[in-house]
Write an enzyme that holds these catalytic residues in place. Structure first.
Site, short mmCIF file in Angstrom:
data_model
loop_
_atom_site.label_atom_id
_atom_site.label_comp_id
_atom_site.label_asym_id
_atom_site.label_seq_id
_atom_site.Cartn_x
_atom_site.Cartn_y
_atom_site.Cartn_z
N HIS C 57 54.32 36.75 25.04
CA HIS C 57 54.53 36.09 23.75
C HIS C 57 55.91 35.45 23.72
CE1 HIS C 57 53.62 36.35 19.16
NE2 HIS C 57 54.36 35.31 19.43
N HIS C 59 58.17 31.66 22.98
CA HIS C 59 58.19 30.28 22.49
C HIS C 59 59.15 29.48 23.34
CE1 HIS C 59 55.90 31.01 18.75
NE2 HIS C 59 56.41 32.21 18.86
N LEU C 60 58.62 28.52 24.12
CA LEU C 60 59.49 27.71 24.97
C LEU C 60 59.91 26.41 24.29
CD1 LEU C 60 57.78 28.27 28.46
CD2 LEU C 60 59.83 29.35 27.53
N ASN C 91 52.72 26.41 19.35
CA ASN C 91 53.27 25.72 18.17
C ASN C 91 54.42 24.80 18.52
OD1 ASN C 91 54.85 28.00 18.72
ND2 ASN C 91 55.42 28.32 16.57
N HIS C 176 48.28 35.94 15.14
CA HIS C 176 49.49 36.29 14.39
C HIS C 176 48.99 36.67 13.00
CE1 HIS C 176 53.55 35.10 12.59
NE2 HIS C 176 52.77 35.12 11.54
N ASP C 302 58.20 37.86 21.67
CA ASP C 302 58.14 36.82 20.64
C ASP C 302 59.48 36.08 20.59
OD1 ASP C 302 57.23 36.63 17.07
OD2 ASP C 302 57.29 35.14 18.66
#
Lengths: 316, 158, 421
Positions: C57, C59-60, C91, C176, C302
């Site tokens: 989990h 976010h890049l 996202n 989520h 996350d």
């Protein structure tokens, strides 16, 4: 005389204060109250200091109270309101604050709709920060002036039965009062609609009741709160009419209060909603004394937060 | 001191006493009582807390404890006898005079001091002195009064 | 050919039931029986050698918000944290709801990533929760799962159809869990602290309600739904009960949720603002119990970078999220230190479990497997200085915290991606 009575550069909330510090503040305020009774209503204590009223959330009453307090202490005052152009252009709070620091402001009084905004400034700036109301979190000078008023009229706070009535959930006045009154040993009862007075508040040492008659019957002090329309996220009760009928302080309910119970309100009052017009004007209402005491309290707070040299870290 | 005050004030109708917190206050009351006994008249006595008028607020670590000033009479036109226990640098007296001016315009201000320990930093001189005691800067002079401390005494601490 | 020999380490390989001191050999990017002559040797005496850790989990932020993070900087964080594989969330801007964006991510990762990047695809177009994204095409493009992370499908019928459809492609659905109406515009957990601080509260049932619907849908469709960043005690209990009945439900926990509570918000420091929010001590304890008894089978960070100027604002206005790749392992090792978990149990949560859930050919040290290896020094004392981070962002709640335990070598495909100096 105790060794250290005040060593904070900021007043961010009542939560951070000890009962000794609160009493010290109230004693200092009582002294400053006398200044308003002189011919020359000015003392030179803050001469040459710059105070900024940073009111991101508007308020005429609190702002003018702080302004007058600063002027009576001989300070220079600047008023900045939310509609001022740079904030409207999207300048962040951080940039606004750094600009003020560049002007060597000594004290910044801030009112903001976001809880924690004063804490944000206190971390960022060397100036003393005074919280004039941050979202639903705290309004410390209001609780202090309420306490000063109660102390003047009743001689003490310890052991008194104080009822706070109305919108507790969204009210910073309620929270500051809850902290102060419980720290000084009062018995606090909270009353209002169940959606606005959650039981969770019992964790703060208060009694919660939804029976208004019972809440006010034995009270020595009744503090009425305004419905915070601007802060409520969704509708918490059906209508103003229903609120007034169920929880307003009308003649019938007033008749059942103790004959020497004080009626207080932080203002501005909604006549006919939380309080009947005649009751607001009656001799049991100390609403106008609260205003006078507000000035004295704010003079004391400004005096204490700007006088003296403080370590670079200041205190929370 | 009371006799000196009487001698220097041929028109006692406008006489008034103001004591500076803390020890100046009972002293002012005592002086006033003694003068009253001589002249068979009552004189008003006021109390002054000079904390709001100090010139050293910026230099202190913590703010001073502030008390109210109680002057129950109009100072305008009066001959004020300002009373304090110890006269040292003179800054307290300067603050007191500033504060009295905020209440009105006295005809004159005279200064009555119990102990003058020297080391003036401002051009202030007392009109009535109980005793001049030369001291070193490092010493502390403390006056005790029955009304506050239980006994009348003057202590010099080295 | 290239070769590595990792000697004398305590090898923990849960997939093969291994927990003993032995050597690991790598030849040409694969685990081998013996090393080639001239192999580079790494002395792992006193250290722990595990299959390369997987964070499912992360976010890049690329494409679209490379001011916060890029595939390059994000994967460097992963390597520094001991992770050889990351699963990135959809996202982005544009959202990963189309094959073009997936292709971009994979291509970019090939060029600049120092660890493996596995993209996820969206459940719905633009993550709006209204129409299904082209899930079949996303599978062909190479996503390992679908999720609307950052958002949550509110329409239960749509979610049911999405899970049924994803089943066709053997794609697990990650969720989520957030009911928009219950949480409204809260900014922290609803409880004692939200009441005291005057901040809008987010009741735990806002998460529980969606966990419950996911359990029911997983049961109905007999397909896999994975609840991301579980934070509420009730959610843990719901998942435990459902797993006992054999429902294909799983849960994941982040280190910040099992380490911190909502009391941390009292300073109004926005580095404690994330979604879901930090919850009460009771929630935290129940989460730890869930990790210990296997109810929560995955730990993931996350990792959610945000620019400093975005976070340095009033608490109400700050974006939700904190970075975590570099502190994740140390915080997790703390659980072993506190005797809440055994070390092999913890390693499972970073290796076999996520690999199984996502059907990745990773997470083992079997012969012939990709040589993704993490070498951990469990006694290494260090203090986290967020200013040294490889991330473009600085939003960590753990700046200045003292830790014991760190990954000292991270090897991806037989190449050293990062080494502690």
């Amino acid at each position: 005389m105790s060794a250290v009575t005040w060593n904070h550069k900021d007043l961010l909330g009542i939560q951070d204060l000890s009962p000794e510090e609160i009493n010290f503040l109230l004693d200092t305020a009582a002294a400053f109250k006398q200044v308003g009774e002189r011919t020359i209503k000015k003392v030179p204590s803050l001469r040459g200091k710059t105070m900024v009223n940073l009111f991101i959330e508007p308020s005429t009453r609190t702002r003018t109270s702080f302004e007058l307090a600063a002027k009576r202490l001989s300070a220079d005052v600047i008023n900045i309101t939310a509609s001022a152009s740079s904030i409207a252009k999207g300048e962040t709070l951080k940039d606004t604050a750094l600009n003020l620091q560049a002007l060597n402001a000594d004290i910044i009084v801030i009112r903001h709709s976001a809880a924690g905004a004063p804490h944000f400034l206190a971390r960022l700036l060397k100036a003393g920060i005074v919280n004039a109301g941050d979202g639903a979190h705290e309004h410390p000078t209001q609780a202090l002036l309420d306490a000063l008023t109660i102390r003047e009229k009743k001689g003490r706070i310890n052991g008194l039965k104080v009822t706070i009535l109305g919108d507790i959930l969204y009210s910073r006045v309620a929270r500051s009062n809850i902290w102060l009154l419980t720290k000084l040993g009062a018995n606090v009862t909270l009353a209002g609609p169940s959606t606005l007075v959650p039981r969770a508040f019992e964790q703060f040492g208060c009694r919660v009741t939804y029976d208004i008659e019972e809440a006010i019957h034995e009270a020595d002090v009744i503090n009425l709160l305004r419905i915070q329309h601007e802060r409520q996220r969704q509708t918490m009760f059906p209508s103003i009419g229903e609120y007034t009928a169920m929880f307003g302080l009308n003649k019938e309910r007033f008749a059942r209060t103790k004959p020497d119970a004080l009626i207080m309100h932080p203002g501005p009052i909604n006549r006919g909603v939380e309080i009947d017009s005649e009751i607001a004007d009656s001799s049991r209402s100390v609403i106008l004394e609260q205003v006078t005491n507000g000035l004295a309290v704010r003079m004391a707070v400004l005096f204490l937060c700007s006088g003296g040299r403080f370590s670079a870290e200041g205190t929370e | 001191m009371a006799h000196e005050i009487v001698e220097n004030n041929p028109d006692p109708g406008s006489l008034a006493f103001i004591g500076i917190h803390t020890h100046g206050v009972p002293m002012a009351k005592r002086l006033s009582a003694k003068v009253s006994a001589i002249l068979k008249k009552e004189f008003p006595v006021g109390e002054l807390d000079i904390s709001m008028h100090r010139d050293d607020l910026d230099l202190r670590e913590i703010p001073p404890k502030v008390g109210p000033s109680q002057i129950g009479f109009d100072v305008t036109g009066k001959s004020i006898v300002l009373v304090d226990d110890v006269l040292f640098t003179g800054r307290t007296i300067r603050a007191a005079m500033d504060e009295i001016s905020d209440f009105g315009r006295p005809r004159q201000i005279q200064l009555a001091i119990l102990i003058d320990r020297g080391h003036r930093e401002l051009p202030i001189r007392p009109d009535y002195v109980g005793k001049s005691v030369p001291t070193a800067l490092s010493e502390r002079v403390r006056v005790g009064l029955v009304e506050i401390d239980g006994r009348d005494e003057v202590m010099i601490e080295r | 050919m290239s070769s590595l020999l990792i000697q004398n380490g305590r090898v923990i390989d849960p997939a093969n039931g291994v927990d003993e001191v032995r050597d690991i050999s790598v030849v040409d990017g694969k685990i081998a029986a013996v090393a080639a002559s001239g192999a580079e040797t790494i002395d792992a005496k006193g250290k722990i050698v595990t299959p390369g850790l997987i964070d499912m989990h992360v976010h890049l932020r690329e494409p679209g918000r490379s001011d916060k993070e890029t595939i390059e900087t994000g994967t460097r964080c992963a390597a520094r944290g001991g992770f050889t594989s990351v699963v990135c969330m959809p996202n982005t801007t544009p959202a990963a709801d189309n094959t073009g964006t997936i292709a971009f991510i994979k291509q970019r990762a090939n060029q600049v990533a120092c660890v493996n990047v596995f993209p996820t695809g969206a459940i719905t177009k633009e993550l709006k929760g209204e129409e299904l994204a082209p899930i079949g095409s996303l599978k062909s493009a190479g996503v390992v799962a679908i999720t609307d992370d950052g958002h949550c499908v509110q329409n239960n019928d749509l979610m049911r159809r999405a899970v049924e459809y994803a089943k066709m492609f053997a794609l697990p659905v990650l969720d989520h869990c957030q009911d928009y109406h219950l949480v409204a515009d809260g900014v922290m957990n609803e409880g004692y602290w939200s009441a005291a601080l005057g901040l809008g509260g987010w009741p735990a049932i806002g998460e529980d309600v969606i966990v419950a619907r996911n359990i029911l849908i997983a049961e109905l469709t007999d397909w896999h739904v994975h609840c991301q960043h579980v934070s509420s005690a009730r959610s843990v209990r719901l998942i435990r009960e459902a797993k006992r009945r054999g429902v294909k439900i799983s849960g994941e926990a982040t280190p910040h949720h099992f380490t911190l509570t909502d009391e941390a918000v009292k300073s109004y420091d926005t580095n404690f603002k994330m979604n879901p929010p930090l919850r009460s001590e009771r929630d935290r304890q129940t989460l730890l119990e869930g990790l210990a008894d296997g109810t929560i089978e995955v730990v993931a960070s996350d990792h959610a970078p945000h620019c400093s100027y975005e976070k340095e604002v009033e608490f109400d206005f700050a974006p939700f999220g904190v970075i975590g790749l570099e502190t994740e392992l140390a915080l997790s090792l703390d659980l072993v230190r506190q005797r809440l978990l055994e070390l092999p149990q913890l390693i499972e949560k970073f290796t076999t479990n996520p690999a199984r859930l996502l059907r990745l050919n990773k997470g083992t040290l079997s012969l012939g497997a990709d040589a993704d290896i993490t070498i951990i020094d469990p006694e290494h004392a260090w203090t986290y200085d967020v200013n040294e981070t490889a991330s473009r962002s600085r939003n960590s709640p753990f700046h200045g915290r003292k830790f014991y335990g760190k990954a000292i070598v991270t090897i991806t495909g037989g190449e050293v991606a990062w080494r502690e100096t």
